[in-house]
Design a protein around this motif. Structure first.
Motif, short mmCIF file in Angstrom:
data_model
loop_
_atom_site.label_atom_id
_atom_site.label_comp_id
_atom_site.label_asym_id
_atom_site.label_seq_id
_atom_site.Cartn_x
_atom_site.Cartn_y
_atom_site.Cartn_z
N ARG A 1 8.53 2.51 -6.15
CA ARG A 1 7.73 3.46 -6.94
C ARG A 1 6.86 4.33 -6.03
O ARG A 1 6.68 5.52 -6.30
N HIS A 2 6.32 3.74 -4.96
CA HIS A 2 5.55 4.52 -3.99
C HIS A 2 6.41 5.66 -3.43
O HIS A 2 5.90 6.74 -3.14
N ALA A 3 7.70 5.40 -3.25
CA ALA A 3 8.61 6.40 -2.69
C ALA A 3 8.96 7.50 -3.68
O ALA A 3 9.55 8.51 -3.31
N GLY A 4 8.62 7.30 -4.95
CA GLY A 4 8.89 8.29 -5.98
C GLY A 4 7.61 8.89 -6.50
O GLY A 4 6.90 9.61 -5.79
N PRO A 5 7.26 8.60 -7.75
CA PRO A 5 6.06 9.21 -8.34
C PRO A 5 4.75 8.66 -7.80
O PRO A 5 3.69 9.23 -8.03
N PRO B 1 0.80 -1.23 0.00
CA PRO B 1 0.00 0.00 0.00
C PRO B 1 0.83 1.28 0.00
O PRO B 1 0.31 2.35 -0.30
N ASP B 2 2.11 1.17 0.36
CA ASP B 2 2.95 2.36 0.44
C ASP B 2 4.42 1.94 0.34
O ASP B 2 4.72 0.79 0.05
N ALA B 3 5.31 2.89 0.62
CA ALA B 3 6.74 2.63 0.44
C ALA B 3 7.36 1.79 1.56
O ALA B 3 8.49 1.33 1.43
N GLU C 1 6.73 -6.73 -5.28
CA GLU C 1 6.18 -5.80 -4.30
C GLU C 1 7.22 -4.78 -3.83
O GLU C 1 6.88 -3.62 -3.57
N LEU C 2 8.47 -5.16 -3.73
CA LEU C 2 9.51 -4.20 -3.36
C LEU C 2 9.71 -3.16 -4.46
O LEU C 2 10.03 -2.00 -4.18
N THR D 1 16.76 -0.92 -17.62
CA THR D 1 16.17 -1.98 -16.83
C THR D 1 15.03 -1.43 -15.99
O THR D 1 14.97 -0.23 -15.69
N ALA D 2 14.13 -2.32 -15.59
CA ALA D 2 13.03 -1.92 -14.71
C ALA D 2 13.56 -1.47 -13.36
O ALA D 2 12.98 -0.59 -12.71
N ALA D 3 14.65 -2.06 -12.93
CA ALA D 3 15.26 -1.66 -11.66
C ALA D 3 15.72 -0.21 -11.71
O ALA D 3 15.50 0.57 -10.79
N ALA D 4 16.35 0.16 -12.82
CA ALA D 4 16.87 1.52 -12.96
C ALA D 4 15.77 2.54 -13.19
O ALA D 4 15.95 3.72 -12.91
N CYS D 5 14.63 2.10 -13.72
CA CYS D 5 13.55 3.01 -14.09
C CYS D 5 12.42 3.02 -13.07
O CYS D 5 11.32 3.51 -13.37
N GLY D 6 12.67 2.52 -11.89
CA GLY D 6 11.61 2.36 -10.90
C GLY D 6 10.89 3.64 -10.54
O GLY D 6 9.71 3.60 -10.15
N GLN D 7 11.56 4.78 -10.67
CA GLN D 7 10.94 6.04 -10.30
C GLN D 7 10.79 6.99 -11.49
O GLN D 7 10.56 8.18 -11.31
N TYR D 8 10.88 6.45 -12.69
CA TYR D 8 10.59 7.26 -13.87
C TYR D 8 9.11 7.64 -13.87
O TYR D 8 8.26 6.84 -13.47
N PRO D 9 8.76 8.83 -14.36
CA PRO D 9 7.35 9.18 -14.45
C PRO D 9 6.63 8.31 -15.47
O PRO D 9 7.24 7.86 -16.47
#
Length: 206
Positions: A99-103, A62-64, A93-94, A191-199
């Protein structure tokens, strides 16, 4: 990766799974930490029936800072989910927590497709394969995408798009998001790991 495992087990239903849970959890965190940045997350494991039937387990973040994993001790598929499917689910889930911690996860259909697509693609990076519910023919996904139009920017029914509770095929949202994100990652060598907080707009614009 600083994650703490909590077992909700007053009933004792998870007693037979305690050892394999702890061992798999520890090993999984080592594998995941090689890809994702440091996170501090509480991981709560409980017994229940709300699981992916084919796996005997399910997850929700539900959140970060929190993940809830549900295991069905009565599922005939649960034993086969260890260690790889459990590791993949925890990684999924991690990635959501990241992503919760970013956008954030997002509130529109397009944002949700990106968040789930990234998490599914991270499973592939972690274990070598996409989850079964995210696999689909590219041409079929392209046709679905073309039909979306303005719907991408609108609030959406999560159960309809991801669980098949309405008129859409079960798991369509996972497959569609994974296809769209995977195409972007391949085009840009990311990678998805590197792009986890991309908009989300980065993946939706192409």
């Amino acid at each position: 990766m600083t994650c703490v495992l909590h077992l909700l087990n007053a009933s004792g239903r998870l007693d037979p799974w305690r050892a394999i849970l702890q061992e798999t959890f520890t090993d999984a965190l080592t594998r995941i930490a090689a890809h994702l940045p440091e996170q501090r997350v509480d991981v709560v494991v409980q017994a229940g029936a709300w699981v992916i039937p084919e796996l005997g387990l399910n997850g929700y973040s539900p959140d970060a800072e929190r993940i809830f994993l549900t295991l069905d001790p009565d599922s005939p598929h649960l034993q086969q989910a260890f260690p790889d499917r459990f590791t993949a689910l925890l990684g999924h889930e991690l990635h959501h927590c990241l992503r919760h911690a970013g956008p954030g996860y997002g509130s529109t259909l397009g944002e949700a497709l990106v968040s789930e697509g990234l998490a599914c693609q991270f499973e592939r990076e972690l274990t070598g394969r996409l989850p079964f519910y995210a696999q689909a023919a590219p041409q079929e996904m392209a046709a679905h995408w073309e039909a979306l139009g303005a719907e991408l920017d609108q609030p959406y029914d999560h159960a309809r798009w991801f669980f098949g509770s309405g008129d859409l095929p079960r798991h369509l949202g996972y497959a569609l998001g994974s296809w769209r994100v995977g195409r972007y990652l391949q085009r840009h060598g990311l990678t998805a790991a590197a792009c986890g907080q991309y908009p989300a707009t980065a993946f939706l614009a192409e």
